[in-house]
Scaffold this motif. Structure first.
Motif, mmCIF file in Angstrom:
data_model
loop_
_atom_site.group_PDB
_atom_site.id
_atom_site.type_symbol
_atom_site.label_atom_id
_atom_site.label_comp_id
_atom_site.label_asym_id
_atom_site.label_seq_id
_atom_site.Cartn_x
_atom_site.Cartn_y
_atom_site.Cartn_z
ATOM 1 N N ASN A 214 47.749 44.281 41.017
ATOM 2 C CA ASN A 214 46.839 43.810 39.961
ATOM 3 C C ASN A 214 47.294 44.224 38.570
ATOM 4 O O ASN A 214 46.501 44.277 37.636
ATOM 5 C CB ASN A 214 45.423 44.328 40.221
ATOM 6 C CG ASN A 214 45.337 45.841 40.229
ATOM 7 O OD1 ASN A 214 46.313 46.518 39.956
ATOM 8 N ND2 ASN A 214 44.170 46.367 40.570
ATOM 9 N N THR A 215 48.585 44.490 38.448
ATOM 10 C CA THR A 215 49.155 44.802 37.142
ATOM 11 C C THR A 215 50.478 44.049 36.970
ATOM 12 O O THR A 215 51.120 43.688 37.941
ATOM 13 C CB THR A 215 49.431 46.308 36.975
ATOM 14 O OG1 THR A 215 50.383 46.723 37.962
ATOM 15 C CG2 THR A 215 48.150 47.118 37.117
ATOM 16 N N GLY B 78 49.320 38.591 27.114
ATOM 17 C CA GLY B 78 48.812 39.701 27.900
ATOM 18 C C GLY B 78 48.971 39.437 29.385
ATOM 19 O O GLY B 78 49.288 38.320 29.809
ATOM 20 N N CYS B 79 48.750 40.433 30.169
ATOM 21 C CA CYS B 79 48.921 40.339 31.624
ATOM 22 C C CYS B 79 47.876 39.418 32.249
ATOM 23 O O CYS B 79 46.679 39.528 31.955
ATOM 24 C CB CYS B 79 48.821 41.731 32.234
ATOM 25 S SG CYS B 79 48.945 41.761 34.036
ATOM 26 N N TYR C 69 46.588 39.439 35.056
ATOM 27 C CA TYR C 69 45.557 40.143 35.830
ATOM 28 C C TYR C 69 44.398 40.598 34.949
ATOM 29 O O TYR C 69 43.284 40.816 35.438
ATOM 30 C CB TYR C 69 46.167 41.341 36.556
ATOM 31 C CG TYR C 69 47.104 40.954 37.678
ATOM 32 C CD1 TYR C 69 46.609 40.428 38.868
ATOM 33 C CD2 TYR C 69 48.482 41.108 37.553
ATOM 34 C CE1 TYR C 69 47.461 40.063 39.904
ATOM 35 C CE2 TYR C 69 49.349 40.762 38.585
ATOM 36 C CZ TYR C 69 48.827 40.235 39.745
ATOM 37 O OH TYR C 69 49.673 39.878 40.772
ATOM 38 N N ASN C 70 44.634 40.726 33.650
ATOM 39 C CA ASN C 70 43.554 41.100 32.734
ATOM 40 C C ASN C 70 42.550 39.964 32.554
ATOM 41 O O ASN C 70 41.450 40.184 32.030
ATOM 42 C CB ASN C 70 44.121 41.508 31.375
ATOM 43 C CG ASN C 70 44.947 42.776 31.439
ATOM 44 O OD1 ASN C 70 44.813 43.569 32.369
ATOM 45 N ND2 ASN C 70 45.828 42.970 30.465
ATOM 46 N N GLN C 71 42.948 38.756 32.958
ATOM 47 C CA GLN C 71 42.062 37.592 32.890
ATOM 48 C C GLN C 71 41.675 37.119 34.294
ATOM 49 O O GLN C 71 41.389 35.943 34.505
ATOM 50 C CB GLN C 71 42.758 36.459 32.131
ATOM 51 C CG GLN C 71 43.118 36.782 30.699
ATOM 52 C CD GLN C 71 41.900 36.917 29.799
ATOM 53 O OE1 GLN C 71 40.806 36.449 30.129
ATOM 54 N NE2 GLN C 71 42.075 37.560 28.658
#
Length: 254
Positions: free
Chosen positions: A252-253, A84-85, A87-89
């Protein structure tokens, strides 16, 4: 009797050589690891470098809590998009950095780097650099190649980018289906003596985070080993990140 001027000059020179103070060894700066050179093991005894690949992931925050409670430091070799990306963490990434753990690169997409061109390798590294600057304001100076692939253009390119290249000398083989008990045997076989070990583990496995890591913390304590970052185990704590001030892009993506 008058001595010739050449003799007098020689005596004065000899006296100045004898009188010269010996260099202070503590004033000589230690040279850190060289970029673009594969490093497998710590450079000093009494330490163990816990190093985790492939995150950040759902267990990152829990792993940081386990390490922090034990007063242990570790190195996180992170990717940009493997689980996953990144930025999601963002919260877990910032938490690990704020806790004093070393943040390092494991490339953006986790490719076999030996198959890539120089420009592709640079893209893998710089995309992740941008994310780290956006999240923690730093660019790492350490990296571990996915699959430990250092063939082709990998080392020359990483050298030109100033990256210190880490592999390992104790592989937990958690990626190969080994249980924590089986992984523990690899550390026991390596033993606590000699220069410290650099481990290969993956924070993407619950068993590594919740079982193997607590066992290693206890094993290190029993053997008087200090749990440190990879940079610290190489006497290069100040060289963990690239020098300079970097400006976040606000992205942020992925």
């Amino acid at each position: 009797m008058m001595l010739p001027e050449t003799v007098i000059a020689g005596l004065l020179l000899a006296s100045s050589v004898v009188a010269a103070p010996a260099p202070d060894p503590t004033s000589i700066c230690k040279r850190g690891p060289s970029p673009g050179v594969v490093i497998q093991k710590c450079s000093k005894p009494g330490v163990l470098a816990l190093a985790y690949d492939d995150g950040p992931y759902q267990y990152t925050s829990q792993l940081v809590d386990i390490l922090d409670k034990a007063g242990a430091k570790a190195t996180f070799f992170w990717t940009g998009t493997l689980y996953g990306c990144i930025y999601n963490q963002a919260a877990a990434v910032k938490k690990a950095y704020a806790s004093g753990h070393q943040i390092a690169s494991h490339t953006w997409t986790h490719p076999h780097m030996g198959t890539l061109s120089e420009s592709q390798i640079r893209s893998e590294m710089t995309k992740l650099e941008e994310a780290f600057v956006n999240l923690i304001g730093k660019k790492p100076a350490y990296m571990r190649p996915p699959y430990l692939d250092t063939s082709g253009a990998v080392l020359p390119t990483l050298k030109s980018m100033g990256y210190k290249v880490i592999t390992d000398d104790v592989d937990s083989q958690d990626w190969n289906g080994k249980t924590p008990d089986q992984s523990a045997q690899f550390f026991q076989q390596a033993g606590p003596g000699g220069n410290g070990h650099i481990s290969l583990m993956h924070e993407t496995y619950a068993s590594t985070v919740q079982t193997l890591t607590p066992w290693l913390i206890n094993w290190a304590k029993q053997n008087n080993l200090k749990l440190v970052t990879v940079a610290e185990c190489l006497d290069d704590a100040k060289g963990a990140y690239q020098a300079g001030t970097f400006t976040p892009t606000g992205k942020n993506t992925c």
